[in-house]
Design an enzyme around this catalytic site. Structure first.
Site, PDB file in Angstrom:
ATOM      1  N   GLY A  51     -10.554  -9.380 -73.972  1.00  0.00           N
ATOM      2  CA  GLY A  51      -9.958  -9.154 -72.689  1.00  0.00           C
ATOM      3  C   GLY A  51     -10.625  -9.536 -71.430  1.00  0.00           C
ATOM      4  N   CYS A  77     -15.580  -9.061 -78.573  1.00  0.00           N
ATOM      5  CA  CYS A  77     -15.797  -8.994 -77.118  1.00  0.00           C
ATOM      6  C   CYS A  77     -15.613  -7.765 -76.523  1.00  0.00           C
ATOM      7  CB  CYS A  77     -15.343 -10.408 -76.585  1.00  0.00           C
ATOM      8  SG  CYS A  77     -15.869 -10.672 -75.216  1.00  0.00           S
ATOM      9  N   TYR A  78     -14.498  -7.710 -75.789  1.00  0.00           N
ATOM     10  CA  TYR A  78     -13.974  -6.603 -74.993  1.00  0.00           C
ATOM     11  C   TYR A  78     -13.967  -5.162 -76.340  1.00  0.00           C
ATOM     12  CZ  TYR A  78     -11.352  -3.315 -72.155  1.00  0.00           C
ATOM     13  OH  TYR A  78     -10.740  -2.317 -71.475  1.00  0.00           O
ATOM     14  N   HIS A 161     -16.280 -15.127 -80.287  1.00  0.00           N
ATOM     15  CA  HIS A 161     -15.075 -15.186 -80.679  1.00  0.00           C
ATOM     16  C   HIS A 161     -14.839 -16.014 -81.871  1.00  0.00           C
ATOM     17  CE1 HIS A 161     -12.979 -13.715 -76.976  1.00  0.00           C
ATOM     18  NE2 HIS A 161     -14.016 -13.952 -76.632  1.00  0.00           N
ATOM     19  N   GLU A 163     -12.317 -16.312 -83.936  1.00  0.00           N
ATOM     20  CA  GLU A 163     -10.788 -17.128 -83.775  1.00  0.00           C
ATOM     21  C   GLU A 163     -10.803 -18.447 -83.075  1.00  0.00           C
ATOM     22  OE1 GLU A 163     -11.784 -14.680 -81.731  1.00  0.00           O
ATOM     23  OE2 GLU A 163     -10.776 -14.242 -79.867  1.00  0.00           O
ATOM     24  N   SER A 215      21.678 -25.167 -79.747  1.00  0.00           N
ATOM     25  CA  SER A 215      21.121 -26.229 -78.789  1.00  0.00           C
ATOM     26  C   SER A 215      21.002 -27.598 -79.483  1.00  0.00           C
ATOM     27  CB  SER A 215      19.976 -25.939 -77.907  1.00  0.00           C
ATOM     28  OG  SER A 215      18.900 -25.627 -78.836  1.00  0.00           O
ATOM     29  N   GLY A 216      20.603 -27.588 -80.516  1.00  0.00           N
ATOM     30  CA  GLY A 216      20.372 -28.670 -81.333  1.00  0.00           C
ATOM     31  C   GLY A 216      18.923 -28.615 -81.422  1.00  0.00           C
ATOM     32  N   GLY A 217      18.187 -27.949 -80.936  1.00  0.00           N
ATOM     33  CA  GLY A 217      16.900 -27.515 -81.214  1.00  0.00           C
ATOM     34  C   GLY A 217      16.481 -26.868 -82.441  1.00  0.00           C
ATOM     35  N   ASP A 219      14.645 -24.072 -82.828  1.00  0.00           N
ATOM     36  CA  ASP A 219      14.605 -22.532 -82.800  1.00  0.00           C
ATOM     37  C   ASP A 219      16.100 -21.927 -83.011  1.00  0.00           C
ATOM     38  OD1 ASP A 219      12.274 -23.297 -82.124  1.00  0.00           O
ATOM     39  OD2 ASP A 219      12.252 -22.395 -79.973  1.00  0.00           O
ATOM     40  N   SER A 220      16.878 -22.407 -82.308  1.00  0.00           N
ATOM     41  CA  SER A 220      18.257 -21.863 -82.512  1.00  0.00           C
ATOM     42  C   SER A 220      19.000 -22.426 -83.895  1.00  0.00           C
ATOM     43  CB  SER A 220      19.378 -22.334 -81.410  1.00  0.00           C
ATOM     44  OG  SER A 220      19.453 -23.854 -81.249  1.00  0.00           O
ATOM     45  N   THR A 221      18.415 -23.439 -84.153  1.00  0.00           N
ATOM     46  CA  THR A 221      19.281 -23.997 -85.448  1.00  0.00           C
ATOM     47  C   THR A 221      18.694 -23.201 -86.719  1.00  0.00           C
ATOM     48  OG1 THR A 221      19.226 -26.344 -84.747  1.00  0.00           O
ATOM     49  CG2 THR A 221      19.080 -26.016 -87.345  1.00  0.00           C
ATOM     50  N   LYS A 358       5.840 -21.056 -83.487  1.00  0.00           N
ATOM     51  CA  LYS A 358       6.516 -22.313 -83.482  1.00  0.00           C
ATOM     52  C   LYS A 358       6.414 -23.046 -85.031  1.00  0.00           C
ATOM     53  CE  LYS A 358       9.047 -25.557 -81.171  1.00  0.00           C
ATOM     54  NZ  LYS A 358      10.379 -24.910 -80.320  1.00  0.00           N
TER      55      LYS A 358
END
Ligand code: XMP
Length: 502
Positions: A51, A77-78, A161, A163, A215-217, A219-221, A358
């Site tokens: 952080g 770390c933090y 870190h 990650e 929307s055709g993208g 995510d919504s599909t 995503k």
């Protein structure tokens, strides 16, 4: 489940992703949350993120419940400094930050299993642990950081870190923690996630109906498809053709999605174009399009009886960016999905993807057997081609841009590195330029080609497209698109430019 407590590090999401890639479910939880909910049998371990703050600024005691859950804790770390403070050690405040690679020497132990004795790790910190808590042991050091890692019973702290990919064997360290120390089970997988979501939506919605703005993208599909598997014809996908779509887009969306869901395609081209007539300002265009979209959607919703739910393709980073999921990281933007529909429509929201990243959604699209063309789709802005026509939008300009864009995309699909390009598109500039074609003077429009690489759309670099490719596209556009006589290539990154021109 491994709970990642977020203290505002820019890498918090990476930690959760790394763990999910190991088929273990991981969730990010705000450091301001009430931790009593974590005392559940499915919580197998806790990770405290890094952080931007200093542990001096907080009451470390507030985090004591996290250490009382009887599961192993890894502090990064933090997170490590917080534990040091809490257990009675001392953290030294430092005015300067150590930033970059350092060489780590570690002793044996479960966290460093199968990792060479000397590796390079990524450091990014200001404060350091100066005195260890009683009974704690140093388990790794670097030249400048004597306490690069320590262990106290089932707490493990790392000053660096694991990650980030610059840390060698970072994944192995996380895997050692998750499996070797927490004994987590590999029970998280996309197919299982989808089946669970389908069952959940079935239970929640019952015999009511749900709408999903398509929307055709991707995510919504994907969200709509999951909901359609749960609800059958009671899920109604609404796709609005606003006249600002790319060539053949409406037909493509219909052909791919009509077999998958009860899809309603609404032709609102005339309405949108009428509202946009003579509007030059980019922000006004965006507002008009957003408002119009909501009106049409509301009208459609009112026509269908028994609609109680709205399915949205909100993703995990959207949830986090809008400040709902996490702690002190800055709110980057208030996310608005399809124009902020929910508040006005009083529908209950279902967000099947709100825990996903995503790339996880892409892999679900494959699992749902959505066509590959969907999975590979590049992002397309809600206001569509209107923000790619600088200045006023009219049918002639739209047709010109559509045609130029289609040529560009046809050629781009043959590029070897097409998959790694974030977006590639054409822009129409409201600019006349003199040309000569077939011995005649022309005075036509200029078309710009934009291609960018990006991880998340927040920053982007322009793609070094091959000259022969640019040459081919330029020749084709000038020869085939009536009204364009010049093609230019945009060589600007984001920042300072944005990806779209408007
Ligand atoms: P900018 O132009 O802001 O774009 O650098 C970043 C990413 O967001 C997309 N974009 C939008 N997407 N509605 C959307 O759904 C919008 O109003 C919008 N504006 C930009 C853009 O295509 C890029 O991927």
């Amino acid at each position: 489940m491994i709970a990642v407590i977020d203290f505002g590090s820019q890498y918090t999401q990476l930690i959760a992703r790394r763990i999910r890639e190991m088929n273990v479910y991981s969730e990010i939880i705000s450091c301001r949350a009430d931790f009593t909910g974590l005392a559940r049998p499915d919580v197998e371990g806790i990770i405290l993120s890094g952080g931007p703050g200093s542990v001096y600024e907080v009451d470390a005691g507030a985090y004591r419940p996290l250490f009382a859950l009887d599961v192993p804790v890894l502090g990064i770390c933090y997170g490590m400094q917080l534990a040091a403070q809490l257990y009675g050690g001392r953290v030294k405040r430092s005015g300067t930050r150590e930033y970059g690679l350092a060489y780590l020497n570690h002793g044996a132990g479960p966290l460093f299993l199968k990792i060479p004795k000397r590796i390079s790790v990524w450091m990014s910190h200001g404060d350091t642990v100066e005195r260890l808590p009683r009974n704690a042991r140093v388990i790794a050091r670097t030249e400048s950081t004597p306490v690069a890692a320590f262990r106290l019973k089932e707490f493990y702290g790392l000053q660096f870190h694991p990650e980030v990919r610059h840390t060698q064997y970072g994944r192995q360290m996380i895997s050692n923690f998750v499996f070797g120390i927490c004994h987590a089970r590999r029970s998280w997988s996309m197919p299982r996630f989808v089946e669970e979501e389908i069952a959940r939506i079935k239970t929640v919605v019952g015999s009511d109906k749900a709408l999903c703005g398509i929307s055709g993208g991707i995510d919504s599909t994907v969200a709509g498809t999951i909901a359609a598997r749960a609800l059958g014809r009671n899920l109604i996908g609404v796709f609005v053709d606003n006249g600002l779509l790319r060539k053949n887009e409406r037909e493509e969306v219909r052909a791919s999605l009509a077999p998958v869901m009860n899809l309603k395609v609404i032709d609102a081209r005339a309405r949108f174009l009428a509202r946009l007539a003579n509007v030059r300002d980019a922000e006004r265009k965006r507002k008009i399009i957003g408002r119009e979209f909501i009106r049409i959607f509301e009208r459609e919703a009112a026509r269908i009886s028994n609609v109680r739910y709205l399915v949205q393709g909100t993703l995990y980073p959207d949830v986090i960016e809008s400040g709902q999921g996490i702690g002190p990281a800055d709110i980057i933007k208030s996310h608005h999905n399809v124009g902020g529909l929910p508040r006005r429509m009083k529908l209950k929201i279902i967000e099947p993807l709100r825990m996903l990243f995503k790339d996880e959604v892409r892999s679900i699209a494959g699992y749902l057997d959505l066509p590959a063309s969907f999975v590979e789709r590049k992002p397309f802005p809600g206001p569509g081609l209107a923000v790619r026509i600088v200045g006023t939008v009219n049918p002639t300009r739209l047709e010109m841009l559509r045609h130029a864009d289609q040529i560009l995309l046809e050629e781009a699909a043959m590029l070897k590195h097409y998959a790694s390009i974030w977006q590639i598109f054409a822009v129409l500039l409201p600019l006349g330029s003199v040309g000569v074609m077939g011995d005649r003077r022309t005075y036509d429009f200029v078309c710009a080609i934009r291609a960018v690489e990006s991880d998340d759309g927040m920053t982007a670099d322009w793609v070094r497209l091959p000259h022969d490719f640019l040459n081919r596209v330029s020749r084709r556009i000038v020869n085939e698109v009536k009204g364009i006589n010049r093609v230019v290539f945009d060589v600007t990154s984001k920042p300072p430019a944005t990806i779209e021109w408007e």
